[in-house]
Design an enzyme around this catalytic site. Structure first.
Site, PDB file in Angstrom:
ATOM      1  N   SER A  87       0.800  -1.229   0.000  1.00  0.00           N
ATOM      2  CA  SER A  87       0.000   0.000   0.000  1.00  0.00           C
ATOM      3  C   SER A  87       0.834   1.281   0.000  1.00  0.00           C
ATOM      4  CB  SER A  87      -0.956  -0.040   1.197  1.00  0.00           C
ATOM      5  OG  SER A  87      -1.778   1.079   1.196  1.00  0.00           O
TER       6      SER A  87
ATOM      7  N   ASP B 287      -2.683   6.315  -3.336  1.00  0.00           N
ATOM      8  CA  ASP B 287      -1.601   5.614  -2.645  1.00  0.00           C
ATOM      9  C   ASP B 287      -1.145   4.468  -3.557  1.00  0.00           C
ATOM     10  OD1 ASP B 287      -3.835   3.965  -2.280  1.00  0.00           O
ATOM     11  OD2 ASP B 287      -3.056   3.145  -0.403  1.00  0.00           O
TER      12      ASP B 287
ATOM     13  N   ASP C  16      -1.506   1.202  -3.687  1.00  0.00           N
ATOM     14  CA  ASP C  16      -2.422   0.151  -4.143  1.00  0.00           C
ATOM     15  C   ASP C  16      -3.803   0.679  -4.510  1.00  0.00           C
ATOM     16  OD1 ASP C  16      -3.197   0.579  -1.508  1.00  0.00           O
ATOM     17  OD2 ASP C  16      -3.880  -1.476  -1.260  1.00  0.00           O
TER      18      ASP C  16
ATOM     19  N   ASP D 134      -6.344   2.113  -3.095  1.00  0.00           N
ATOM     20  CA  ASP D 134      -7.602   2.077  -2.345  1.00  0.00           C
ATOM     21  C   ASP D 134      -7.894   3.427  -1.700  1.00  0.00           C
ATOM     22  OD1 ASP D 134      -5.642   1.830  -0.429  1.00  0.00           O
ATOM     23  OD2 ASP D 134      -6.523   0.103   0.587  1.00  0.00           O
TER      24      ASP D 134
HETATM   25 MG    MG Z   1      -3.732   1.430   0.371  1.00  0.00          MG
END
Ligand code: MG
Length: 443
Positions: free
Chosen positions: A94, A236, A238, A240
């Site tokens: 992440s 960010d 990843d 999400d």
């Molecule tokens: Mg993330």
């Protein structure tokens, strides 16, 4: 000690993250879930190829097939798992610094597994209760496209034509990672004029640190300050999470994004809201407008998502740029946040800065410090200082004084301590920051 932190397994390759754990996790997930296949995706980190190979090998060794989705945001693989009712493993750390990588299990509903499911998977690993197949039932791998169904799912929640007609200009910082595969596709579908930054995959993150804090976004801020963009977005690693800059290049506080989107959703349907205790009281003012309740949880997206399900609530969000609309996906989704912001902008003729300025002006100050000294003793001392406030211990220590609060907690993903101070008054923020810094200096 639990194998899974707040948001999955995280570590540094061959220091705190043994690649063989990837093989074991692949076998454990394939053993635990009753499906023929397991989906896998990854972000752009340097060990993506190594770890995805280990995970794939584990899945096939347990007799299940691997569906390789490639570079894909976490919500992208989650939507794929939800649509196809199959589990997944995302290889990502992440927002953590480049040296980290991690493994995150996704359940067949697309959500993070419950604590109970996680414990069962963990016990398969610790007791080595893996199912190992025979030569004639060994799994195979194939690739599939998860981008198209993901973008389609995001678009199904907004007024596409209203957005297209506005021909918005958007700048997007893809953090040299997953969202470079999806955010340009979303912006293209909505007929925006867009410019991307850091849109080549690179596990060294040469453009910026993958955590989308204001301090890390100087390039995007420079671009946004040209005044050529109605909205700027940064993800960010990843994907999400999404954070935003207004048309003048000012950073929009995540709390305000959550409030704006909650308000937009509540205009069309009623339901309760879920936020972690690190969110300001701004969300309570929005909830009051519609006569709905705010439920507060420990910090961390999985617990917010789990509470949304348990309490059958409508919408949830975190002040760090993660928003969750369970009817779409019971997990954070940065592309969904971007689509909602454009939907809000298309529903009015006002620039985004003017919509933000109309919200009650709660400020939030976040301080990140290395974890040292005796944390429990620190909380004891803080409890004495704030003995006149209302104290809760949902996550660390939160002291509330009317609609102001200070929260001191340990991070679930890094060896650091996080302090959040929120108020409408700068004097209140300054006074609490002075107190807490003095307290830490003597600890
Ligand atoms: Mg993330």
């Amino acid at each position: 000690m639990s194998l899974f932190g707040t948001n999955g397994i995280r570590g540094i390759l061959n220091e705190t993250l043994d690649p063989e754990l990837g093989f074991k996790l692949g076998m454990a997930v394939a053993t635990y879930y009753d499906s023929e296949s397991v989906a896998i995706g990854y972000d752009s980190r340097t060990s993506y190829d190594l770890l995805s190979s280990m995970v794939s090998a584990g899945i096939m060794n347990s007799g299940k097939n691997v569906i390789k989705l490639g570079l894909i945001p976490t919500p992208g693989i989650q939507v794929y798992c939800k649509i196809n009712s199959l589990p997944g493993i995302m290889i990502t750390a992440s927002h953590n610094p480049p040296e980290f990588n991690g493994l995150k299990v996704i359940g067949p509903t697309g959500a993070h597994p419950s604590k109970d499911e996680e414990e069962k998977i963990e016990s398969i690993i610790s007791n080595e209760h893996f199912f190992k197949t025979t030569w004639d039932f060994v799994g195979r791998s194939r690739t599939d496209d998860a981008v198209t169904p993901y973008i389609k799912a995001v678009l199904s929640n907004i007024s596409i034509n209203a957005i297209k007609n506005r021909r918005f200009s958007v700048a997007a910082d893809c953090a040299n990672s997953t969202t470079l595969a999806t955010t340009p596709v979303l912006l293209e579908s909505l007929k925006t004029h867009y410019l991307t930054l850091n849109s080549n995959p690179d596990g060294f993150f040469p453009g910026r640190n993958p955590e989308p804090t204001e301090d890390n976004l100087s390039d995007l801020i420079t671009v946004a300050k040209t005044g050529r963009f109605d909205l700027s977005v940064a993800h960010d690693g990843d994907g999400d999470r999404a954070v935003f800059l207004d048309e003048k290049g000012n950073f929009i506080d995540g709390d305000k994004v959550v409030a704006l989107i909650a308000d937009h959703i509540l205009e069309h349907e009623k339901g309760n809201l879920v936020v972690p205790i690190s969110s300001s009281f701004l969300i309570d003012r929005i909830a009051e407008r519609y006569g709905v309740n705010v439920i507060r949880t420990r910090v961390g997206a999985p617990v917010v998502a789990e509470t949304l399900t348990e309490r059958n609530a409508l919408f949830g969000g975190e002040e760090n740029g993660g928003i969750i609309y369970p009817k779409h996906l019971n997990a954070r989704d940065g592309a969904f946040a971007l689509a909602m912001m454009l939907d809000i902008m298309a529903s009015t003729n006002e620039p985004i800065s003017s919509l933000i300025s109309k919200l009650p002006n709660y400020k939030i100050r976040r301080i990140k410090l290395p974890l040292k000294g005796n944390f429990d003793l620190l909380l004891e001392k803080a409890k004495q200082i704030y003995s006149n406030y209302s104290i809760d211990n949902i996550d660390g220590l939160r002291a509330v004084d009317r609609d102001n609060f200070i929260l001191i907690r340990k991070s679930g993903t890094e060896p650091i301590m996080r302090i959040y101070i929120s108020s409408k008054s700068d004097e209140w923020l300054d006074a609490r920051e002075r107190e807490v810094r003095a307290l830490l200096a003597e600890n």
